[in-house]
Design an enzyme around this catalytic site. Structure first.
Site, mmCIF file in Angstrom:
data_model
loop_
_atom_site.group_PDB
_atom_site.id
_atom_site.type_symbol
_atom_site.label_atom_id
_atom_site.label_comp_id
_atom_site.label_asym_id
_atom_site.label_seq_id
_atom_site.Cartn_x
_atom_site.Cartn_y
_atom_site.Cartn_z
ATOM 1 N N SER A 173 0.864 -0.836 0.032
ATOM 2 C CA SER A 173 0.314 0.225 -0.207
ATOM 3 C C SER A 173 1.240 1.148 -0.019
ATOM 4 C CB SER A 173 -1.075 -0.060 0.656
ATOM 5 O OG SER A 173 -2.353 1.348 1.034
ATOM 6 N N ASP A 435 -8.242 -5.234 -5.750
ATOM 7 C CA ASP A 435 -8.046 -3.979 -5.176
ATOM 8 C C ASP A 435 -8.317 -2.924 -6.115
ATOM 9 O OD1 ASP A 435 -6.721 -2.021 -3.687
ATOM 10 O OD2 ASP A 435 -4.777 -2.909 -3.920
ATOM 11 N N HIS A 460 -6.117 -6.258 -1.791
ATOM 12 C CA HIS A 460 -5.510 -5.237 -1.366
ATOM 13 C C HIS A 460 -4.190 -5.618 -0.788
ATOM 14 C CE1 HIS A 460 -4.257 -1.382 -1.091
ATOM 15 N NE2 HIS A 460 -3.532 -1.048 0.253
#
Length: 492
Positions: A173, A435, A460
């Site tokens: 991320s 995601d 994700h």
């Protein structure tokens, strides 16, 4: 945005970000919850927290102020001559669970790597300043964080005799972006990087997030996003009539009677409900339980099952049923949809404040570097009532950052790092098709030494979590491919 560490509780914070998976923590505040949401738990004695002295401002030689940054070490797999793996923290507390589990440790065991994890400044217990005032938050930026990483790498390498070892950065991320940028900006310090689910392109308006949410819901059932849209549109119509507020309050189990006095009240309520779907999609079937995350059993399949259950009534009633399920899952007695409460919490500058777990800090970073605002400005998404202005105005309300300053800051970020047009080597970019953050990531090879790994059907940071028997075959293959790349690059 949603870049939590990678998690999802139901509080408030606007801007579902990626909350980094390896910060691994994400606080409880909305725009920030779309990352990782794990609380700052007590770490086991085997991984005691350690402290590293950093400069407050790496870019001002006349400023001698210092502070202590938290980090963790796992030497269980290290073999003399082996590489050094550095897990990068993000917008939440560094979670020691990652020192015990995760794909990177599987790689470390095979390669004889020493494993380190460095908490991001201003998150967790790494407090560079006495409070979170806007004046102090000027020392919170990705550039300062990268300089922290560089100084940490240099000093630790000298202290432990690891200067000539090959260092590999890992992150998911926002920390995935940092992993890529660390290799880009400090190539002499980091040999390779695994930049998972990394949104490398900054943008003020990010409607593509909700477009991916639509497609991800449709991948389970083509009618599902249509039912969500019908429910959302029905709710918007009912919000136009104050006579309906008592029923809406009851339907969604609100903590107090619904009050819609401003556009912020309107959008905040709608955002809270849309967030139920956004969070579940972002982390759909990710193996996050080892971090302490709850709610992993609620998947796209579960939500679409509720939205398709005609016995519950019209789509609006099913939408309310989803909200009640989420509240039950996270042990919430009621849903607080007061924007004024959110404003009060987000402007509390104390380290003891309700948004100090990461919400105030992360939204500041979106206002001064990244944007990432998941608006409903696209027709190809299932929600209504989240205009870009709603998010942009919060930058002014919380930090006195104007729309013009925000736009300039985002442009500078892409100018500094290159956005999609990154120029480096030995960085792999894994992303999942489910995601929503993959829309701002690298999903096709740039060069042979900047490969993408696009994993169909995963969400994700999926490749970073511990493997399990029910993983999709393509996820297992992706993990193996990344390992082969590391083997190859460590020989270079």
């Amino acid at each position: 945005m949603a870049f939590q560490t990678c998690g999802l509780p139901m509080c408030k914070v606007t801007i579902y970000f990626l909350l980094s998976l390896f910060a691994v923590g994400e606080g409880q505040y909305k725009g920030f919850r779309r990352f990782h949401q794990v609380q700052d738990t007590q770490q086991r004695a085997v991984f005691e927290e350690q402290w590293f002295t950093q400069k407050l401002d790496h870019f001002n030689g006349a400023d001698s102020r210092e502070w202590k940054q938290r980090y963790f070490v796992n030497e269980a797999f290290y073999r003399p001559g082996g590489p050094v793996f550095l897990m990068i923290g993000g917008e939440g507390p560094a979670n020691p669970a990652w020192m015990e589990s995760g794909t990177w440790l599987t790689y470390a065991e095979k390669l004889g790597a020493l494993c380190l994890m460095l908490e991001h400044r201003f998150y967790g217990r790494s407090h560079p300043t006495v409070d979170l005032s806007t004046d102090n938050l000027r020392f919170l930026s990705s550039r300062q964080a990268l300089a922290d990483l560089a100084h940490f790498r240099t000093v630790i390498a000298e202290a432990r005799g690891l200067t000539n070892r090959k260092w590999v950065a890992f992150g998911g991320s926002y920390p995935g972006s940092l992993a890529a940028w660390f290799r880009l900006k400090y190539p002499h310090l980091v040999h390779a990087s695994v930049a998972t689910s990394a949104p490398v392109h900054a943008t003020v308006n990010f409607p593509e997030y909700l477009e991916v949410v639509w497609r991800s819901l449709a991948s389970e059932n083509a009618d599902c996003p249509l039912q969500v849209k019908q429910a959302s549109d029905t709710l918007v119509e009912r919000l136009k009539d104050p006579e309906s507020y008592d029923n809406i309050t009851k339907d969604f189990n609100l903590c107090s009677k619904l009050q819609i006095q401003t556009m912020n009240d309107f959008s905040y309520f709608l955002e809270m409900l849309a967030g139920n779907f956004m969070d579940v999609v972002q982390y759909n079937e990710d193996n996050r339980g080892f971090e302490g995350v709850t709610g992993g059993n609620i998947t796209i399949k579960v939500l679409c099952g509720i939205m398709g259950d005609t016995s519950l009534g019209e789509p609006y009633a099913r939408y309310a049923a989803v909200a009640r399920l989420m509240m039950e899952t996270f042990s919430m007695k009621c849903l607080d949809v007061s924007f004024n409460t959110y404003l009060r919490d987000m402007t509390n500058t104390s380290w003891e404040g309700p948004a100090a777990g990461g919400g105030r800090q992360w939204v500041y970073q979106t206002c001064t570097e990244f944007g990432f605002y998941q608006s409903t400005s696209s027709p190809n998404q299932p929600f209504t009532g989240l205009p870009l202005l709603y998010y942009v105005k919060q930058c002014a309300d919380f930090y006195n950052v104007s729309a013009e300053q925000l736009a300039e800051a985002v442009a500078q970020t892409n100018e500094y790092y290159g956005g999609y047009d990154i120029r480096s080597s030995r960085i792999v970019f894994p992303n999942g098709s489910i995601d929503p953050w993959h829309a701002l990531g690298i999903t096709q090879d740039i060069t042979s030494s900047l490969p993408a790994v696009f994993i169909k059907g995963t969400a994700h940071c999926a490749n970073m979590y511990p493997a399990r028997s029910e993983d999709l075959p393509q996820l297992a293959l992706a993990r193996d491919h990344i390992f082969l790349l590391l083997q190859q690059w460590l020989k270079q």
